[in-house]
Design a protein around this motif. Structure first.
Motif, short mmCIF file in Angstrom:
data_model
loop_
_atom_site.label_atom_id
_atom_site.label_comp_id
_atom_site.label_asym_id
_atom_site.label_seq_id
_atom_site.Cartn_x
_atom_site.Cartn_y
_atom_site.Cartn_z
N ARG A 171 89.50 51.00 25.05
CA ARG A 171 87.77 49.82 24.77
C ARG A 171 87.87 48.62 25.84
NH1 ARG A 171 88.89 47.46 19.13
NH2 ARG A 171 86.76 47.04 18.96
N MET A 172 88.75 48.76 26.52
CA MET A 172 88.45 47.60 27.31
C MET A 172 87.96 48.68 28.46
SD MET A 172 91.73 45.15 27.81
CE MET A 172 93.28 46.45 28.05
N LEU A 173 88.41 50.10 28.90
CA LEU A 173 87.42 50.61 30.28
C LEU A 173 85.68 51.23 29.74
CD1 LEU A 173 90.72 52.96 30.59
CD2 LEU A 173 89.99 50.70 32.10
N THR A 174 86.24 50.92 28.36
CA THR A 174 84.35 51.79 28.13
C THR A 174 83.55 50.32 27.89
OG1 THR A 174 84.95 51.66 25.63
CG2 THR A 174 85.05 53.78 27.62
N GLY B 129 76.94 49.55 34.22
CA GLY B 129 76.65 50.34 35.37
C GLY B 129 78.03 50.86 34.38
N VAL B 130 78.60 50.93 34.44
CA VAL B 130 80.43 51.28 33.34
C VAL B 130 79.44 51.88 32.53
CG1 VAL B 130 82.64 50.55 31.87
CG2 VAL B 130 81.98 49.37 34.04
N ARG B 131 79.01 51.71 31.05
CA ARG B 131 78.56 52.33 30.23
C ARG B 131 77.33 53.56 30.64
NH1 ARG B 131 76.42 47.36 27.04
NH2 ARG B 131 78.72 45.83 27.60
N ARG B 132 76.86 53.72 31.94
CA ARG B 132 76.05 54.28 32.46
C ARG B 132 77.37 56.00 33.02
NH1 ARG B 132 71.98 51.45 36.25
NH2 ARG B 132 71.23 51.24 34.02
N ALA B 133 78.04 55.03 32.96
CA ALA B 133 79.02 56.04 33.90
C ALA B 133 79.92 57.14 32.40
CB ALA B 133 79.65 55.66 34.98
N CYS C 239 81.82 50.40 38.85
CA CYS C 239 81.34 49.10 38.39
C CYS C 239 82.39 48.70 37.80
CB CYS C 239 80.80 50.09 37.47
SG CYS C 239 78.70 51.15 38.18
N HIS C 240 82.39 47.66 38.20
CA HIS C 240 83.35 46.27 37.80
C HIS C 240 83.20 46.30 36.45
CE1 HIS C 240 86.07 42.43 36.70
NE2 HIS C 240 86.97 42.94 38.45
N LEU C 241 84.31 46.33 35.34
CA LEU C 241 84.44 46.35 33.49
C LEU C 241 83.16 44.85 33.26
CD1 LEU C 241 87.42 46.58 31.96
CD2 LEU C 241 85.52 48.76 32.35
#
Ligand SMILES: Nc1ncnc2c1ncn2[C@@H]1O[C@H](COP(=O)(O)OP(=O)(O)OP(=O)(O)O)[C@@H](O)[C@H]1O
Ligand SMILES: [Mg+2]
Length: 261
Positions: A52-55, A78-82, A70-72
């Motif tokens: 849950r943290m990584l997403t 950016g993280v969510r897009r990936a 992309c930094h959390l």
């Protein structure tokens, strides 16, 4: 191989009325592009909290991580897009059809109506759901529902797919189908897959590399055969024996149905 996920000291403490719960105490890990990573650990070890943290669904209380560069904290969009994420208990349920569910997901990712319809068709074909497009999601079997969860998580063609216990409760045939799907995602699309499981035969067969966590920290990592060699004395030993040596506990559930590999 380039790192697609890298975490350093990632931590999460929950404040509760009974005091702090240190769910994740400081996870360091690297996941390479195109790798299938098995993230193992006993109940309560901190796996879901880490996912849950990584997403970006949960803010860390310590440490840092990047996903696809992309930094959390500074670039959660950016993280969510990936990322695609399939949560531990299935997310879809209800009166709408498989097609409507997939099209709605596409629209959430800002596809036009026509693009969303086309993407739903592609995903249904890819995940063997095409005969089920007009079925209500409430009427799906456990395995079909899992495939729909995964189809939805793949809508935006993520580079990294997080699967939290994707095969729990599935029959051996549906589990084997899901393994094939995960391998195909890696082989045909280069998708990195980060998955948790309590089925050690599954971790052994599917994962390129394993990270074992317990009490919120990484306690072992390596290829399945390296872990067996180091912790159970031989690469021919079972992963169960290695897991027991590493954590002092048997994996849950102990009655996991064996699957032919
Ligand atoms: N929102 C929360 N508030 C308080 N404690 C929490 C919260 N979420 C998780 N925890 C606690 O954090 C610890 C880690 O939980 P987590 O769900 O990450 O474990 P897990 O490794 O996924 O376990 P399982 O294999 O059972 O799914 C557990 O002790 C859990 O009770
Ligand atoms: Mg969990």
């Amino acid at each position: 191989m380039a790192a697609v996920i890298s975490a350093a000291g990632l931590a999460r403490t929950f404040r509760t009325k009974r005091g702090p719960v240190h769910a994740v105490r400081g996870i360091d890990l690297t996941v390479h592009e195109g790798e299938i990573l098995g993230f193992l650990g006993p109940n309560g070890a901190g796996k879901t909290t880490t996912l849950r943290m990584l997403t970006t669904l949960l803010a860390p209380t310590g440490g840092t991580a990047t996903v696809a560069g992309c930094h959390l904290v500074t670039d959660p969009v950016g993280v969510r897009r990936a990322c695609g994420y399939v949560a531990q208990s299935g997310g879809v349920d209800g009166q709408i059809t498989v097609r409507e569910e997939l099209v709605t997901q596409g629209r959430l990712y800002r596809l036009t109506k026509a693009e969303a319809v086309e993407r739903a068709r592609e995903l249904a074909q890819d995940l063997g759901l095409d005969g089920l497009l007009d079925r209500r999601t409430a009427a799906l079997s456990g395995g079909q529902r899992r495939r729909l969860d995964i189809a939805m998580a793949l809508t935006h063609r993520p580079r990294v797919l997080f699967l939290d216990e994707p095969t729990t409760g599935l029959d051996p045939g549906s589990r084997a189908d899901l393994w094939d799907l995960v391998r195909r995602l890696r082989d045909e699309h280069g998708t990195t897959v980060f998955l948790t499981t309590h089925y050690l035969d599954e971790a052994d067969a599917l994962a390129d590399r394993l990270v074992v966590v317990d009490h919120g920290v990484v306690v072992a990592e390596g290829t399945p055969s390296a872990l067996k060699r180091e912790h159970a004395g031989s690469a021919d030993a079972s992963l169960q024996d290695a897991f027991l040596a590493i954590t002092g506990r048997r994996p849950a559930p102990a009655d996991a149905a064996p699957v032919a590999i």
